[in-house]
Design a protein around this motif. Structure first.
Motif, mmCIF file in Angstrom:
data_model
loop_
_atom_site.group_PDB
_atom_site.id
_atom_site.type_symbol
_atom_site.label_atom_id
_atom_site.label_comp_id
_atom_site.label_asym_id
_atom_site.label_seq_id
_atom_site.Cartn_x
_atom_site.Cartn_y
_atom_site.Cartn_z
ATOM 1 N N GLN A 11 5.066 0.686 -4.639
ATOM 2 C CA GLN A 11 4.623 -0.149 -5.756
ATOM 3 C C GLN A 11 3.253 0.276 -6.285
ATOM 4 O O GLN A 11 3.029 0.328 -7.490
ATOM 5 C CB GLN A 11 4.561 -1.625 -5.330
ATOM 6 N N THR A 12 2.324 0.592 -5.386
ATOM 7 C CA THR A 12 0.944 0.885 -5.799
ATOM 8 C C THR A 12 0.610 2.372 -5.797
ATOM 9 O O THR A 12 -0.371 2.778 -6.411
ATOM 10 C CB THR A 12 -0.052 0.181 -4.864
ATOM 11 N N GLY A 13 1.394 3.175 -5.073
ATOM 12 C CA GLY A 13 1.075 4.583 -4.921
ATOM 13 C C GLY A 13 0.026 4.857 -3.864
ATOM 14 O O GLY A 13 -0.375 6.013 -3.650
ATOM 15 N N GLN A 14 -0.445 3.814 -3.165
ATOM 16 C CA GLN A 14 -1.396 4.024 -2.075
ATOM 17 C C GLN A 14 -0.785 4.914 -0.991
ATOM 18 O O GLN A 14 0.419 4.858 -0.735
ATOM 19 C CB GLN A 14 -1.815 2.688 -1.456
ATOM 20 N N LEU A 15 -1.640 5.718 -0.366
ATOM 21 C CA LEU A 15 -1.235 6.613 0.709
ATOM 22 C C LEU A 15 -2.097 6.313 1.929
ATOM 23 O O LEU A 15 -3.296 6.036 1.795
ATOM 24 C CB LEU A 15 -1.443 8.072 0.301
ATOM 25 N N GLY A 16 -1.505 6.395 3.114
ATOM 26 C CA GLY A 16 -2.307 6.079 4.282
ATOM 27 C C GLY A 16 -1.719 6.552 5.590
ATOM 28 O O GLY A 16 -0.594 7.066 5.654
ATOM 29 N N ILE A 17 -2.511 6.371 6.630
ATOM 30 C CA ILE A 17 -2.163 6.771 7.990
ATOM 31 C C ILE A 17 -2.649 5.701 8.957
ATOM 32 O O ILE A 17 -3.762 5.190 8.815
ATOM 33 C CB ILE A 17 -2.830 8.097 8.388
ATOM 34 N N ALA A 18 -1.835 5.398 9.945
ATOM 35 C CA ALA A 18 -2.277 4.672 11.128
ATOM 36 C C ALA A 18 -1.966 5.558 12.328
ATOM 37 O O ALA A 18 -0.896 6.188 12.394
ATOM 38 C CB ALA A 18 -1.570 3.333 11.260
ATOM 39 N N ILE A 19 -2.892 5.622 13.271
ATOM 40 C CA ILE A 19 -2.753 6.565 14.379
ATOM 41 C C ILE A 19 -3.447 6.019 15.616
ATOM 42 O O ILE A 19 -4.416 5.261 15.508
ATOM 43 C CB ILE A 19 -3.350 7.938 13.978
ATOM 44 N N ILE A 87 2.987 13.439 3.890
ATOM 45 C CA ILE A 87 3.652 12.742 2.793
ATOM 46 C C ILE A 87 2.856 13.025 1.533
ATOM 47 O O ILE A 87 1.617 13.066 1.572
ATOM 48 C CB ILE A 87 3.780 11.228 3.065
ATOM 49 N N ASP A 88 3.532 13.272 0.424
ATOM 50 C CA ASP A 88 2.810 13.557 -0.816
ATOM 51 C C ASP A 88 2.800 12.346 -1.738
ATOM 52 O O ASP A 88 3.319 11.273 -1.395
ATOM 53 C CB ASP A 88 3.345 14.817 -1.496
ATOM 54 N N SER A 89 2.212 12.507 -2.914
ATOM 55 C CA SER A 89 2.015 11.378 -3.822
ATOM 56 C C SER A 89 3.308 10.830 -4.399
ATOM 57 O O SER A 89 3.320 9.741 -4.977
ATOM 58 C CB SER A 89 1.083 11.787 -4.965
ATOM 59 N N GLN A 90 4.412 11.577 -4.252
ATOM 60 C CA GLN A 90 5.714 11.110 -4.718
ATOM 61 C C GLN A 90 6.575 10.537 -3.587
ATOM 62 O O GLN A 90 7.711 10.134 -3.817
ATOM 63 C CB GLN A 90 6.467 12.265 -5.399
ATOM 64 N N GLY A 91 6.040 10.549 -2.370
ATOM 65 C CA GLY A 91 6.788 10.038 -1.231
ATOM 66 C C GLY A 91 7.646 11.074 -0.543
ATOM 67 O O GLY A 91 8.422 10.754 0.365
ATOM 68 N N ARG A 92 7.510 12.346 -0.939
ATOM 69 C CA ARG A 92 8.238 13.416 -0.260
ATOM 70 C C ARG A 92 7.542 13.737 1.053
ATOM 71 O O ARG A 92 6.314 13.643 1.141
ATOM 72 C CB ARG A 92 8.316 14.645 -1.157
#
Length: 225
Positions: A11-19, A87-92
């Protein structure tokens, strides 16, 4: 030794990581994010340089996700020791686990996410992460943390977990969330979640403060009027 999830909010295009990791200060070496470009987790026997290298390749728009990952790995003579997810900005998505990865390991791509880990209590840990991310609701940070809690419930690492981190980008060049527990004798993921709950009400305010100080709210600290 480490398990993580990279994810994107559709929905927002936010990208992130939890580790998280049994090692100290996992957030200093392993999570890499860039607004409008992608997110990379570098783990196992970590080469931090792979994160910026892959993001640079994605940013140049000359490499697809899978190609960017493999181009970076080709420059690393010790790639057999790495575990990397992208993961890229398009979700690939793309993922790699070398044949020298530690202990029991697994990597799973889901919808808008990739989960991976090594030195695991069981391969089901990573399956649980991807499923929890897909099934959860809320903003990206909530979904990434839901995946981390699911991993622990499914068995987590073979040994104790001591550090954890959460990093998210939106539209600014700096992360809107960059939280770390560098060492805890117990439950670093729970402590990270508590940090997030404390930071969450102020997250957007800090963006406002940066972009338009005249609209910034006051928090009543000395000098902040």
């Amino acid at each position: 030794m480490t398990f993580s999830i990279v994810g994107r909010c559709q929905q927002t295009g936010q990208l992130g990581i939890a580790i998280s990791s049994s090692s100290i200060s996992v957030g200093a070496r392993c999570p890499w994010v860039r607004a409008g470009v992608g997110a990379v987790a570098t783990q196992n026997v970590t080469l931090p340089a792979l994160g910026p290298q892959i993001l640079d390749l994605l940013d140049a728009r000359q490499h697809a996700c899978e190609a960017a990952l493999h181009a970076a790995l080709e420059s690393d003579e010790w790639s057999a020791y790495r575990q990397v997810t992208v993961i890229d900005s398009q979700g690939r998505t793309a993922m790699f686990t070398g044949d020298q990865a530690l202990g029991l390991h697994n990597a799973v791509a889901g919808s808008q996410c990739v989960a991976a880990g090594n030195m695991l209590a069981g391969k089901q840990v990573i399956d649980a992460m991807a499923k929890a991310f897909e099934a959860s609701e809320g903003i990206l940070a909530d979904r990434l943390l839901a995946a981390m809690h699911a991993a622990m419930k499914a068995g987590g690492e073979a040994g104790p977990v001591h550090s954890a981190a959460l990093k998210i980008v939106d539209t600014t060049v700096w992360p809107i969330v960059d939280l770390r527990v560098d060492w805890a004798d117990d439950d670093p993921i729970g402590r990270l979640d508590a940090l997030w709950q404390a930071y969450r009400p102020q997250m957007n305010d800090y963006v406002t403060r940066a972009l338009n100080p005249t609209a910034a709210p006051s928090y009543g600290v000395p000098g902040d009027e």
